[in-house]
Structure formats: structure tokens, C-alpha cells
Enzyme design. Structure first.
Site, mmCIF file in Angstrom:
data_model
loop_
_atom_site.group_PDB
_atom_site.id
_atom_site.type_symbol
_atom_site.label_atom_id
_atom_site.label_comp_id
_atom_site.label_asym_id
_atom_site.label_seq_id
_atom_site.Cartn_x
_atom_site.Cartn_y
_atom_site.Cartn_z
ATOM 1 N N GLU A 60 -4.184 7.413 -5.391
ATOM 2 C CA GLU A 60 -4.509 6.447 -6.417
ATOM 3 C C GLU A 60 -6.027 6.618 -6.768
ATOM 4 O O GLU A 60 -6.790 6.847 -5.731
ATOM 5 C CB GLU A 60 -4.379 5.131 -5.774
ATOM 6 C CG GLU A 60 -2.850 4.691 -5.694
ATOM 7 C CD GLU A 60 -2.874 3.105 -5.248
ATOM 8 O OE1 GLU A 60 -3.619 2.448 -5.397
ATOM 9 O OE2 GLU A 60 -1.593 2.961 -5.130
ATOM 10 N N ASP A 103 4.296 -0.290 -7.166
ATOM 11 C CA ASP A 103 2.823 -0.485 -7.696
ATOM 12 C C ASP A 103 1.747 0.383 -6.775
ATOM 13 O O ASP A 103 0.633 -0.120 -7.281
ATOM 14 C CB ASP A 103 2.722 -1.867 -7.599
ATOM 15 C CG ASP A 103 1.306 -2.455 -8.512
ATOM 16 O OD1 ASP A 103 1.172 -1.989 -9.275
ATOM 17 O OD2 ASP A 103 0.632 -3.271 -7.748
ATOM 18 N N ARG A 162 0.959 -1.307 -0.142
ATOM 19 C CA ARG A 162 -0.080 -0.071 0.142
ATOM 20 C C ARG A 162 0.709 1.243 0.024
ATOM 21 O O ARG A 162 1.765 1.221 0.740
ATOM 22 C CB ARG A 162 -0.933 0.047 1.145
ATOM 23 C CG ARG A 162 -2.147 -1.073 1.241
ATOM 24 C CD ARG A 162 -3.182 -0.616 0.239
ATOM 25 N NE ARG A 162 -4.401 -1.123 0.293
ATOM 26 C CZ ARG A 162 -4.686 -2.416 -0.713
ATOM 27 N NH1 ARG A 162 -3.675 -2.659 -1.447
ATOM 28 N NH2 ARG A 162 -5.486 -2.967 -0.540
ATOM 29 N N HIS A 219 -1.047 0.195 -9.666
ATOM 30 C CA HIS A 219 -1.669 -0.720 -8.933
ATOM 31 C C HIS A 219 -2.217 -2.219 -9.659
ATOM 32 O O HIS A 219 -3.492 -2.179 -9.586
ATOM 33 C CB HIS A 219 -2.755 -0.224 -8.083
ATOM 34 C CG HIS A 219 -3.097 -0.852 -6.669
ATOM 35 N ND1 HIS A 219 -3.536 -0.054 -5.850
ATOM 36 C CD2 HIS A 219 -3.151 -2.201 -6.527
ATOM 37 C CE1 HIS A 219 -3.764 -1.107 -4.886
ATOM 38 N NE2 HIS A 219 -3.675 -2.353 -5.367
ATOM 39 N N GLY A 242 -0.961 -5.400 -9.098
ATOM 40 C CA GLY A 242 -0.214 -6.587 -8.522
ATOM 41 C C GLY A 242 -1.198 -7.684 -8.596
ATOM 42 O O GLY A 242 -0.904 -8.913 -9.158
ATOM 43 N N SER A 243 -2.472 -7.472 -8.740
ATOM 44 C CA SER A 243 -3.424 -8.781 -8.770
ATOM 45 C C SER A 243 -4.032 -8.898 -10.240
ATOM 46 O O SER A 243 -5.024 -9.670 -10.415
ATOM 47 C CB SER A 243 -4.414 -8.903 -7.760
ATOM 48 O OG SER A 243 -5.292 -7.714 -7.735
HETATM 49 C C1 8YV Z 1 -6.640 -5.378 -5.888
HETATM 50 C C2 8YV Z 1 -5.366 -4.940 -3.794
HETATM 51 O O1 8YV Z 1 -6.352 -4.934 -7.211
HETATM 52 O O2 8YV Z 1 -6.521 -6.725 -2.979
HETATM 53 C C3 8YV Z 1 -6.007 -5.878 -2.982
HETATM 54 O O3 8YV Z 1 -5.836 -5.569 -1.410
HETATM 55 O O4 8YV Z 1 -4.958 -3.951 -3.576
HETATM 56 C C4 8YV Z 1 -5.479 -5.379 -5.206
HETATM 57 O O5 8YV Z 1 -5.063 -6.643 -5.512
HETATM 58 C C5 8YV Z 1 -7.824 -4.394 -5.617
HETATM 59 O O6 8YV Z 1 -8.010 -4.408 -4.248
HETATM 60 C C6 8YV Z 1 -9.102 -4.909 -6.088
HETATM 61 O O7 8YV Z 1 -10.057 -4.698 -5.331
#
Ligand code: 8YV
Length: 321
Positions: free
Chosen positions: A269, A264, A240, A287, A289-290
């Protein structure tokens, strides 16, 4: 036929998630995918039984207090829940869940990408190629920092931190970590535990953050802490933005204490920090990451599993309140 619960899906989730949600719930979907203000959230709340938000919707104390009592569950599509005031939501009797585990691989991949990209000067190299200004080569040209044999410090050895440690070990790194609690030895897999963040910092040739953002961790990477790193350390943040004092990071880049960083996450943001743009030793992503197809499906399904459990009268597996 019993009525399906009304579920508000605040953002455009993956097709598979929206399909499954539409089958099982009476859904309200934000097809336009715009951001929602506190007023939007409060205004929607009397119309819905459940909300499936992302970290982009803020449920702070003020919003939590004004949510209509019809809302019974907030099933987050995120592992981080710093956008939710859990105490205030629990006080309203609202169940809050998150999506751990399913994004650890994708997020650790991005942390590795940022670490390697920062260490090996990818922004600089990419610019040279794109602008057609690569007109010179020498053995002393664009020399970076080697990861193998170096010490990687991990702050927060939870699920993502442990995957990062595994990836780093595969790259021949010597893994060190700080966590509120030491891991059992078989989970450590040879990583060296440090009892304080400070003890970890002094050995971290590379440092990667994998801890949640809480009132205690906000601004934890401040100028005193950057100063404790070995000279020329590489800093990585996929957790974060709030964990970092961004001015302190800029000062550490200016002095050379930090030779490069991969980020990232940002304090602001979307948007990031315009002061960062002139630093070619900052490798930045917005941002993501996922953000892989498989992980987005898995996150959506995990959030829906939590909702399904709640509506079957069970405690959702990822219940936080
Ligand atoms: C997501 C994230 O892209 O899961 C988390 O806490 O920061 C990210 O992986 C995002 O929150 C999707 O809602």
C-alpha cells in the site's frame, strides 16, 4: 508566555483537526500530503517535540533508534500500530498512542459493504452497466450468495469485530468468532465462540478479519487455512493486508474454494496487487475503512486529546508505551 510544543503533523488531516492543532500547538503541517521516507522522519525529528503520524509513516526499529531525543510522543492517527515498533520506541522513552473506538462504525460499514458487494457480484454488475454490455436477463443471471441465514466467522472480536457482529446480526447472519480471549456473555450477544482459528474456519460461510497485524498474525490466512473454509466461502479483509498470503488467496479463488472476496487492505500500500485486477469476484477498495468526514475528525481529535493529556502531565487515555 510559555512556548507551545512543536508538533509535526505528517499528513493532511481533516480541517477541524488542523484548526484545533494549530490553535494549541506550534504546528508543522504537510500541506502537500506526500509520503515520508525513513530519512525524512529522522531528519525532521530534531525540530519537533511531538509527531502526529498516520499508518503511512514507518517507525520501525531502525527509525526508532535514530529519532532525535527531542521527540517525546508519537500520537498516531490510526488504531493499528503495526507501523510502530512499540518495544523500540518504549526503549527510547517515547510515548505512543493510537485512536481506538472512533473508527469502529465506519470500518465495520466498509466490511459490510465489501461482504455484500463480493457476495452479490457488484464488480461484475457495475462493469456490465458501465460498458453498456448488459444485453441479457434471466433468473439464472448473476446469481450470488445470500448473507441472511449464513454463518459469519469473525477473527478478532475487538471493537470493530463487535460492531461487525452487530451489523451482521441485523442482516440475519449467524455470528461465530475467534478471539484470543472469549468475550463476556453480554458482549457476545449470541455469537458462538471457537477456541481456535481452525475451528472457526470450518463453519465460516463468510469470513471477516478484524485482528491486528503482529508478528504472530502475519500471513495467518495461508493456503492451509483457506482450504479449511466451506466450499464457496466469501472472504473479507478490512484489517491489514499483511494478515493474508495473497498468492494463497488467488489460488483459493482459482479453485473456487473462495467464491468471492472483499478487500480494503493489501500487502503493498498504496498500489495493491496487480494480479488481483482480472478477478471480477474481487471487490476492492483502496484502504478507506475509516474514510468518512465524521470519523476523520474523531480520529484527529482523539489523537489531539492524547497529546493534550500528555502535555498536562497525565497518562494519555490511549497510551500503548
Ligand atoms: C486509517 C487504519 O485510515 O486506523 C487504522 O489503523 O488503518 C485506517 O483506518 C489510517 O491508519 C489513518 O492513519
Amino acid at each position: 508566555m510559555t512556548q507551545k510544543p512543536v508538533l509535526w503533523i505528517t499528513r493532511k488531516l481533516s480541517d477541524a483537526t488542523l484548526e484545533r492543532a494549530s490553535r494549541d500547538y506550534d504546528v508543522i503541517i504537510n500541506h502537500k500530503d506526500g509520503l515520508h521516507t525513513a530519512d525524512d522522519i529522522i531528519a525532521m525529528s530534531p525540530k519537533v517535540d511531538a509527531i502526529l503520524p498516520c499508518h503511512s509513516e514507518i517507525f520501525d526499529e531502525a527509525v526508532s533508534a535514530k529519532l532525535d531525543s527531542r521527540v517525546k510522543i508519537i500520537a498516531n492517527h490510526s488504531v493499528g500500530v503495526d507501523h510502530c515498533d512499540l518495544v523500540a520506541l518504549a526503549a527510547r522513552g517515547i510515548v505512543v498512542t493510537n485512536t481506538p473506538d472512533v473508527l469502529s462504525d465506519a470500518t465495520a460499514d466498509i466490511a459490510m459493504l465489501l461482504m455484500l458487494g463480493a457476495a452479490r457480484r457488484c464488480v461484475e454488475g457495475d462493469r456490465l452497466m458501465r460498458t453498456g454490455s448488459w444485453d441479457f436477463w434471466s433468473p439464472s443471471f448473476m446469481v450470488g450468495k445470500q448473507v441472511s441465514g449464513a454463518r459469519l466467522g469473525i477473527i478478532g472480536m475487538g471493537r470493530v469485530g463487535q460492531v461487525m457482529a452487530r451489523r451482521a446480526r441485523g442482516f440475519g447472519m449467524d455470528v461465530h468468532y475467534y478471539n484470543r480471549k472469549r468475550l463476556p456473555e453480554d458482549f457476545e450477544q449470541g455469537a458462538t465462540y471457537h477456541e481456535t482459528v481452525e475451528d472457526l474456519l470450518i463453519v465460516s460461510d463468510f469470513l471477516s478479519l478484524h485482528c491486528p497485524s503482529t508478528p504472530e498474525t502475519t500471513g495467518m490466512m495461508n493456503s492451509d487455512r483457506f482450504a479449511m473454509l466451506p466450499d464457496g466461502a466469501v472472504f473479507v479483509n478490512t484489517a491489514r493486508g499483511a494478515l493474508v498470503d495473497e498468492n494463497a488467496l488467488l489460488a483459493a479463488l482459482d479453485s473456487g474454494k473462495v467464491s468471492a472476496a472483499g478487500l480494503d487492505c493489501f500487502v503493498t500500500e498504496p498500489g495493491g496487487n496487480s494480479a488481483f485486477s482480472k478477478y471480477e469476484n474481487l471487490f476492492m477498495l483502496p484502504h478507506v475503512g475509516s474514510a468518512t468526514r465524521a470519523t476523520r475528525d474523531a480520529m484527529g481529535f482523539r489523537a489531539l486529546d492524547n497529546l493534550d493529556a500528555y502535555y498536562k502531565g497525565n497518562t494519555p487515555r490511549d497510551a500503548l508505551t
